[in-house]
Design a protein around this motif. Structure first.
Motif, short mmCIF file in Angstrom:
data_model
loop_
_atom_site.label_atom_id
_atom_site.label_comp_id
_atom_site.label_asym_id
_atom_site.label_seq_id
_atom_site.Cartn_x
_atom_site.Cartn_y
_atom_site.Cartn_z
N ALA A 196 0.85 -1.18 0.00
CA ALA A 196 0.00 0.00 0.00
C ALA A 196 0.89 1.24 0.00
O ALA A 196 2.10 1.16 0.28
CB ALA A 196 -0.90 -0.01 1.24
N PRO A 197 0.34 2.43 -0.30
CA PRO A 197 1.16 3.64 -0.31
C PRO A 197 1.92 3.90 0.99
O PRO A 197 2.99 4.50 0.97
CB PRO A 197 0.13 4.75 -0.59
N ASP A 198 1.37 3.43 2.13
CA ASP A 198 2.06 3.63 3.40
C ASP A 198 3.08 2.54 3.71
O ASP A 198 3.68 2.52 4.79
CB ASP A 198 1.06 3.74 4.55
N GLY A 199 3.29 1.61 2.75
CA GLY A 199 4.28 0.56 2.92
C GLY A 199 3.76 -0.72 3.53
O GLY A 199 4.52 -1.69 3.70
N THR A 200 2.48 -0.78 3.86
CA THR A 200 1.90 -1.99 4.44
C THR A 200 1.75 -3.07 3.37
O THR A 200 1.16 -2.82 2.31
CB THR A 200 0.51 -1.70 5.03
N PRO A 201 2.27 -4.27 3.60
CA PRO A 201 2.07 -5.36 2.64
C PRO A 201 0.58 -5.75 2.60
O PRO A 201 -0.03 -6.00 3.64
CB PRO A 201 2.91 -6.51 3.20
N LEU A 202 0.03 -5.81 1.41
CA LEU A 202 -1.36 -6.20 1.23
C LEU A 202 -1.48 -7.63 0.72
O LEU A 202 -2.50 -8.28 0.91
CB LEU A 202 -2.06 -5.25 0.24
N ALA A 203 -0.43 -8.11 0.07
CA ALA A 203 -0.41 -9.49 -0.44
C ALA A 203 1.04 -9.90 -0.63
O ALA A 203 1.91 -9.05 -0.90
CB ALA A 203 -1.18 -9.60 -1.75
N VAL A 204 1.31 -11.18 -0.47
CA VAL A 204 2.68 -11.69 -0.62
C VAL A 204 2.67 -13.02 -1.35
O VAL A 204 1.65 -13.71 -1.45
CB VAL A 204 3.36 -11.87 0.76
N GLY A 205 3.84 -13.39 -1.85
CA GLY A 205 4.07 -14.69 -2.46
C GLY A 205 5.57 -14.92 -2.51
O GLY A 205 6.35 -13.96 -2.53
N HIS A 206 6.00 -16.17 -2.50
CA HIS A 206 7.43 -16.43 -2.52
C HIS A 206 7.75 -17.69 -3.32
O HIS A 206 6.86 -18.45 -3.67
CB HIS A 206 8.01 -16.55 -1.11
N TYR A 207 9.04 -17.88 -3.58
CA TYR A 207 9.46 -19.13 -4.19
C TYR A 207 10.88 -19.46 -3.75
O TYR A 207 11.66 -18.58 -3.40
CB TYR A 207 9.36 -19.08 -5.72
N HIS A 208 11.19 -20.76 -3.72
CA HIS A 208 12.52 -21.28 -3.42
C HIS A 208 13.01 -22.02 -4.67
O HIS A 208 12.49 -23.09 -5.00
CB HIS A 208 12.48 -22.29 -2.27
#
Length: 284
Positions: A196-208
């Motif tokens: 979000a504009p204030d830096g709050t993560p709204l969604a995430v995803g990752h990979y190895h």
């Protein structure tokens, strides 16, 4: 066609047999292998230990299952078994006979030539970022899946910034955040977030990544930010990033049909392989 499916299964099985070795030591119990965490931090598969057959189609003795469980008990970690159903078709019955619940996690794979063009759009003001080990958003990004998976489904929920901040503080205080930093620095984990504009993560995803293959995981959206296409974005973005960095086999697992439909719209297709997990949470 069968040869292609067998080749895909072999690549996925090799991935599951290889990835834990970046974080754990392997201990063999007959035809089972237990991965015991050798470095601080959460394990790759959602528990401090991991067990799977060491050879395709190997006969698994009930005594070997008991030995693995005893070792897990000794280590003080959850009883967690994970394997490809087609690789060891008789293992499910033995696991259930031992009194452990088994859940199915179907797999989907992305065609290596498929491109997300255009990539799912982001809401106004939201930005996408690959997080570094020292990124100020890292604690909240690591906390987000707990809120997302705790409120299952795809409907908008009540979990928001305040709840996210509390969980992020917990993970920071118990050392979980610090333990992930070396993994990111070493390139063993790539974590992406929609902010979000204030830096709050709204969604995430990752990979190895490992051996030219990877599983996209940890895909979660803050409950108050659902129904904006963020889950699709955090599926497509890590997949594109992985392929841009030499990964050819990209797959994922799902627990809910509603989520599978999102993946299908993005171009993922059933892999003909089912992942069975005992005493472990859904990955995404």
């Amino acid at each position: 066609m069968l040869r292609v499916i067998d080749s895909l299964r072999a690549r996925i099985e090799q991935y599951y047999a290889t990835v834990p070795l970046s974080f754990a030591d392997a201990e063999d119990f007959g035809s089972l292998r237990l991965f015991v965490r050798s470095k601080p931090g959460a394990p790759y598969y959602g528990g401090p230990s991991h067990a799977q057959p060491t050879a395709a189609g190997a006969s698994v003795a009930a005594a070997d299952i008991a030995r693995v469980r005893a070792r897990q008990c000794e280590l003080g970690v959850p009883e967690a078994f994970e394997w490809l159903a087609e690789v060891a078709p008789g293992l499910r019955a033995r696991i259930e006979a031992a009194g452990l619940p088994v859940a199915e996690r179907p797999l989907m794979v992305l065609d290596p030539h498929h491109r997300f063009d255009p990539r799912p759009p982001l809401p106004d003001g939201v930005t996408l970022r690959v997080l570094t080990a020292d990124d100020p958003a890292l604690p909240a990004a690591l906390a987000l899946p707990r809120l997302a998976f705790g409120a299952g489904g795809t409907a908008v929920g009540s979990g928001g910034r305040e709840e996210l901040s509390l969980v992020a503080e917990e993970l920071t205080e118990d050392g979980a955040v610090e333990s992930v930093r070396p993994t990111i620095r070493a390139g063993h984990k790539t974590l992406m977030a929609a902010l979000a504009p204030d830096g709050t993560p709204l969604a995430v995803g990752h990979y190895h990544p490992a051996g030219g293959a990877t599983e996209i995981g940890g895909i979660g959206t803050l409950p108050i930010a659902r129904r904006q296409g963020l889950g699709a974005t955090l599926t497509a973005a890590p997949a594109d990033h992985a392929r841009d960095h030499g990964v050819s086999t990209v797959f994922l697992a799902y627990a809910e049909d509603a989520v599978a439909r999102i993946y299908a719209r993005l171009g993922f297709r059933p892999a003909g392989t089912t992942l069975l997990i005992a005493n472990q949470p859904a990955r995404s």
